[in-house]
Design a protein around this motif. Structure first.
Motif, PDB file in Angstrom:
ATOM      1  N   ALA A   1       0.818  -1.209   0.000  1.00 40.92           N
ATOM      2  CA  ALA A   1       0.000   0.000   0.000  1.00 40.92           C
ATOM      3  C   ALA A   1       0.852   1.260   0.000  1.00 40.92           C
ATOM      4  N   GLY A   2       2.060   1.187   0.498  1.00 39.41           N
ATOM      5  CA  GLY A   2       2.919   2.357   0.549  1.00 39.41           C
ATOM      6  C   GLY A   2       3.742   2.561  -0.701  1.00 39.41           C
ATOM      7  N   GLY A   3       3.604   1.653  -1.678  1.00 37.92           N
ATOM      8  CA  GLY A   3       4.330   1.813  -2.937  1.00 37.92           C
ATOM      9  C   GLY A   3       5.654   1.089  -2.978  1.00 37.92           C
ATOM     10  N   ALA A   4       6.068   0.472  -1.862  1.00 38.32           N
ATOM     11  CA  ALA A   4       7.339  -0.248  -1.841  1.00 38.32           C
ATOM     12  C   ALA A   4       7.149  -1.655  -2.391  1.00 38.32           C
ATOM     13  N   ALA A   5       8.186  -2.169  -3.040  1.00 41.26           N
ATOM     14  CA  ALA A   5       8.097  -3.519  -3.593  1.00 41.26           C
ATOM     15  C   ALA A   5       7.962  -4.528  -2.465  1.00 41.26           C
ATOM     16  N   ARG A   6       7.071  -5.492  -2.664  1.00 42.53           N
ATOM     17  CA  ARG A   6       6.873  -6.539  -1.663  1.00 42.53           C
ATOM     18  C   ARG A   6       8.042  -7.514  -1.700  1.00 42.53           C
ATOM     19  N   VAL A   7       8.702  -7.704  -0.581  1.00 43.81           N
ATOM     20  CA  VAL A   7       9.842  -8.610  -0.497  1.00 43.81           C
ATOM     21  C   VAL A   7       9.390  -9.891   0.193  1.00 43.81           C
ATOM     22  N   PRO A   8       9.629 -11.057  -0.414  1.00 48.57           N
ATOM     23  CA  PRO A   8       9.184 -12.313   0.189  1.00 48.57           C
ATOM     24  C   PRO A   8       9.919 -12.595   1.492  1.00 48.57           C
ATOM     25  N   ARG A   9       9.195 -13.161   2.424  1.00 49.72           N
ATOM     26  CA  ARG A   9       9.781 -13.523   3.710  1.00 49.72           C
ATOM     27  C   ARG A   9       9.487 -14.982   4.014  1.00 49.72           C
ATOM     28  N   VAL A  10      10.433 -15.626   4.662  1.00 51.92           N
ATOM     29  CA  VAL A  10      10.265 -17.007   5.103  1.00 51.92           C
ATOM     30  C   VAL A  10      10.596 -17.073   6.586  1.00 51.92           C
ATOM     31  N   LEU A  11      10.070 -18.106   7.238  1.00 55.65           N
ATOM     32  CA  LEU A  11      10.394 -18.302   8.650  1.00 55.65           C
ATOM     33  C   LEU A  11      11.779 -18.917   8.746  1.00 55.65           C
ATOM     34  N   ASP A  12      12.728 -18.153   9.277  1.00 61.25           N
ATOM     35  CA  ASP A  12      14.107 -18.609   9.429  1.00 61.25           C
ATOM     36  C   ASP A  12      14.185 -19.455  10.700  1.00 61.25           C
ATOM     37  N   ARG A  13      14.449 -20.738  10.518  1.00 65.22           N
ATOM     38  CA  ARG A  13      14.504 -21.654  11.668  1.00 65.22           C
ATOM     39  C   ARG A  13      15.656 -21.304  12.610  1.00 65.22           C
ATOM     40  N   ARG A  14      16.697 -20.684  12.077  1.00 65.49           N
ATOM     41  CA  ARG A  14      17.855 -20.344  12.902  1.00 65.49           C
ATOM     42  C   ARG A  14      17.529 -19.202  13.860  1.00 65.49           C
ATOM     43  N   THR A  15      16.873 -18.162  13.356  1.00 67.90           N
ATOM     44  CA  THR A  15      16.554 -16.990  14.183  1.00 67.90           C
ATOM     45  C   THR A  15      15.146 -17.047  14.754  1.00 67.90           C
ATOM     46  N   ARG A  16      14.317 -17.971  14.203  1.00 64.12           N
ATOM     47  CA  ARG A  16      12.903 -18.102  14.584  1.00 64.12           C
ATOM     48  C   ARG A  16      12.122 -16.822  14.293  1.00 64.12           C
ATOM     49  N   CYS A  17      12.516 -16.126  13.247  1.00 67.12           N
ATOM     50  CA  CYS A  17      11.844 -14.886  12.834  1.00 67.12           C
ATOM     51  C   CYS A  17      11.541 -14.945  11.341  1.00 67.12           C
TER      52      CYS A  17
END
Length: 269
Positions: free
Chosen positions: A12-28
């Motif tokens: 909505a803010g015009g920024a490109a959507r960057v894919p995210r995955v659940l990082d098992r190492r950081t749990r984020c």
């Protein structure tokens, strides 16, 4: 960097959507790491060595790596796609080559000698490296389904890509049991989609609707949400307001990542 299904999607803010995955190492939830200007994105699929033959969890881990590889390559990102499995026996090595051929998986190279940016692995494995850790949930075949071979032979009734569709129907982190009912439903859906795509191919070409692209991109960017991408296909299939030519282009576009050979019957039906 944006993993795309053919369109740069903006929030909505015009920024490109960057894919995210659940990082098992950081749990984020973590963004797919950016590639250096003239570098490669290095991805390694780790397979356990505690089994003599390939199993359906091995297939699932390789499939997740294949999804990422397809999405990144479609975006123009150069990927070094490798797999690692210490002390891999000859029978399992042969199984893995047959698995990758049957399930439409791009064959990874030998184990990388440099550190990887992304690691795909199954539960219980240890990855001694930095980078993003993508943990794939266990998969198994229910007792009634274990009489079927993992990879159907030429005389078999089961299309291996129906198994691929059944796995894509569940989120990659969730455990999944491949029951006879689930596999039969996937095979019916795959056959029906191929028939409809072949019929839509005769219609005048129309562009993929922008909102459909955005929905599919958002689903995949949300932790590789393939169930959401498949839901987009079902909505497009049922939509009376979308021309047949646009339906064909939508299915062909999304299949670049899904790898279900949805256009296989074009010219035959």
């Amino acid at each position: 960097m944006t993993v795309e299904l053919g369109l740069t999607v903006e929030d909505a803010g015009g920024a490109a959507r960057v894919p995210r995955v659940l990082d098992r190492r950081t749990r984020c939830l973590t963004e797919i790491p950016a590639v250096r200007r003239h570098g490669l994105l290095r991805m390694c699929v780790h397979l356990p060595c505690d089994t003599d033959r390939a199993d359906i969890t091995d297939v699932r881990a390789l499939l997740v790596g294949d999804l990422l590889f397809r999405a990144l390559e479609a975006r123009g990102v150069q990927v070094q796609h490798t797999f690692a499995s210490p002390r891999l026996g000859p029978e399992k090595t042969e199984d893995l080559h047959r698995v990758m051929t049957a399930f439409g998986i791009h064959p990874p190279e030998a184990e990388a000698v440099v550190r990887s940016d992304i690691h795909v692995f199954t539960g219980g494995q240890q990855v001694d490296d930095a980078g993003v850790w993508i943990e794939v949930g266990q998969a198994w075949r229910e007792p009634a389904a274990t009489s079927e071979p993992l990879i159907p032979d030429a005389e078999g009734e089961r299309d291996p890509l129906a198994v691929r569709l059944a796995l894509l129907s569940c989120h990659y982190r969730a455990p999944v049991g491949l029951t006879p009912d689930l596999l039969a439903a996937a095979e019916r859906a795959l056959s029906a989609w191929r028939g409809r795509v072949a019929g839509w191919a005769d219609a005048p070409s129309r562009p993929v609707p922008r909102d459909v692209r955005a929905q599919a991109e958002a689903a995949f960017a949300d932790d590789l949400g393939t169930p959401g991408v498949l839901a987009v296909l079902r909505r497009v299939e049922a939509a009376e307001t979308i021309p047949d030519g646009a339906k064909f282009e939508t299915f062909a576009l999304l299949d670049r990542v899904l790898g279900l050979e949805l256009t296989r019957e074009v010219g035959r039906v």
